[in-house]
Design an enzyme around this catalytic site. Structure first.
Site, PDB file in Angstrom:
ATOM      1  N   GLY A 297       0.706  -1.202  -0.229  1.00 61.46           N
ATOM      2  CA  GLY A 297       0.037   0.043   0.106  1.00 61.46           C
ATOM      3  C   GLY A 297       0.763   1.087  -0.014  1.00 61.46           C
ATOM      4  O   GLY A 297       1.905   1.204   0.673  1.00 61.46           O
ATOM      5  N   ALA A 298       0.464   1.994  -0.871  1.00 57.23           N
ATOM      6  CA  ALA A 298       1.554   3.319  -1.159  1.00 57.23           C
ATOM      7  C   ALA A 298       1.880   4.172   0.179  1.00 57.23           C
ATOM      8  O   ALA A 298       3.089   4.180   0.380  1.00 57.23           O
ATOM      9  CB  ALA A 298       0.761   4.558  -2.151  1.00 57.23           C
TER      10      ALA A 298
ATOM     11  N   ASP B  19      -1.794   5.238  -6.038  1.00 55.51           N
ATOM     12  CA  ASP B  19      -0.224   4.997  -6.077  1.00 55.51           C
ATOM     13  C   ASP B  19       0.510   6.324  -6.292  1.00 55.51           C
ATOM     14  O   ASP B  19       1.627   6.380  -5.841  1.00 55.51           O
ATOM     15  CB  ASP B  19       0.319   3.715  -6.598  1.00 55.51           C
TER      16      ASP B  19
ATOM     17  N   ARG C  89      10.069  -0.822  -5.152  1.00 59.64           N
ATOM     18  CA  ARG C  89       8.970  -0.913  -5.970  1.00 59.64           C
ATOM     19  C   ARG C  89       8.627   0.506  -6.841  1.00 59.64           C
ATOM     20  O   ARG C  89       8.743   1.583  -5.951  1.00 59.64           O
ATOM     21  CB  ARG C  89       7.535  -1.117  -5.055  1.00 59.64           C
TER      22      ARG C  89
ATOM     23  N   ASN D 269      -3.107   2.889  -9.977  1.00 58.32           N
ATOM     24  CA  ASN D 269      -3.643   2.231  -8.782  1.00 58.32           C
ATOM     25  C   ASN D 269      -3.667   1.024  -9.277  1.00 58.32           C
ATOM     26  O   ASN D 269      -3.507   0.736 -10.396  1.00 58.32           O
ATOM     27  CB  ASN D 269      -5.105   3.050  -8.328  1.00 58.32           C
TER      28      ASN D 269
END
Ligand code: MRU
Length: 339
Positions: free
Chosen positions: A50-51, A235, A89, A245
């Site tokens: 999760g961002a 994101d 990421r 996203n």
């Protein structure tokens, strides 16, 4: 902690403690470490995800990297850790926002004996700011409810995706507490099942009525009039409002447009990338083909098959009815350049 409670991430006694999200909802297992490499690997395999949460975890990880470093090695240790964490990421901009906040404090104070404590203080600040942003997003989002609603959501945007109570999920939770939610439809979210595993886990913990469905079932739910609004997280959001996203979000936005259903994004301002004008500049992460070929480490199709597996997609801003942040509620046309 009560048996029904859970937390996703915390910093206790010099260590980062976090819930291993790959095991949910069947097991609730916590990990504890002060080793930045272990945190980097946890981010890569989505134990931490999760961002906003990736941002908070990486801030602590970068601070921890110099915990036991000898003075003569400190610069190279810090830089190696920065590059390693930045490579975990590529899509969620919160990761880079947090790493750069820690880097700025490091640059100004690397000569000081207490630099490690200063970096931890900065990480704690990023952490508590995220908690506050989640609270404000929850309240700001109430304005999208005109009546008690059936909501469809995608991926996971709750406590498990942030370090507070979540973004889109916190709007759903806050609205439920105000009597504004009838039912939540949680997309399964292939291939890693953040919806059927994580959002379902959080909805259950909050006693919110819900069902899960495979991603391809969303269209029929909409056609049957069962969905009043869709809300997801993001994101990375470009200056024109284009939003990256979890893969499948774009398809939902197109479906909403076709069925005349409002489609909202909720995100903290740490998810805005002020360096990019449009979503075309967002780097999309591609994941290992195993995540599609296998389920629970068991091959469900041939490993020799080619796989296309982007982890995210970009929804063009004209398909987004509104964007909710901790500060405001924006509608199309978006122009965050002047914000
Ligand atoms: O690959 P993930 O599980 O990290 O993807 C997460 C999402 O796409 C979320 O919707 C996004 O990060 C927003 S979290 C508040």
């Amino acid at each position: 902690m009560k048996k029904t409670d859970y937390f996703a991430i915390d910093f206790v006694d010099g260590q980062l403690e976090f819930l291993d999200q790959t095991k949910l909802p069947l097991a609730e297992e916590y990990c504890k470490t002060d080793n930045y490499e272990i945190i980097a690997q946890a981010i890569e395999v989505l134990k931490l995800r999760g961002a906003p949460q990736i941002g908070v975890a990486s801030a602590y990880a970068l601070a921890l990297s110099i915990k036991n470093s000898a003075l003569e090695d400190i610069d190279s240790t810090f830089n190696t850790a920065y590059n390693r964490l930045a490579s975990t990421r590529p899509t969620a901009v919160n990761l880079f926002f947090a790493l750069n906040r820690i880097k700025n404090v490091y640059k100004e104070n690397s000569f000081r004996n207490d630099v490690y404590s200063l970096l931890i203080e900065e990480a704690k600040k990023i952490h508590s700011e995220d908690i506050e942003k989640c609270k404000a997003i929850g309240k700001n989002g109430l304005r999208i409810f005109k009546k008690k609603a059936n909501i469809l959501t995608h991926c996971n945007t709750g406590k498990l995706a942030t370090s507070g109570d979540g973004t889109a999920f916190n709007i759903i939770k806050t609205a439920f507490e105000e009597g504004l939610v009838n039912h939540v439809y949680a997309d399964e979210t292939r291939p890693l099942l953040q919806g059927s595993r994580l959002t379902a886990f959080e909805l259950e913990k909050c006693n919110i009525p819900f069902s899960i469905q495979t991603d391809s079932m969303a269209a029929v739910l909409m056609k049957e009039g069962k969905v009043d609004l869709v809300i997801t997280g993001a994101d990375r959001i470009a200056l024109n409002g284009d939003s990256a996203n979890k893969i499948g979000t774009y398809a939902l936005a197109v479906l909403c447009n076709f069925h005349n259903i409002p489609f909202y994004i909720a995100a903290p301002t740490t998810t805005f990338d002020k360096n990019i004008l449009t979503g075309a500049e967002i780097e999309i992460e591609f994941r290992n083909k195993k995540e599609v070929i296998e389920i629970n480490n068991t091959e469900v199709t041939k490993n020799s098959y080619d796989v296309y597996s982007p982890a995210f997609d970009v929804t063009p801003s004209f398909l987004i009815t509104g964007i909710i942040t901790e500060n405001d509620f924006y509608t199309f046309p978006y122009n965050f350049l002047y914000d």
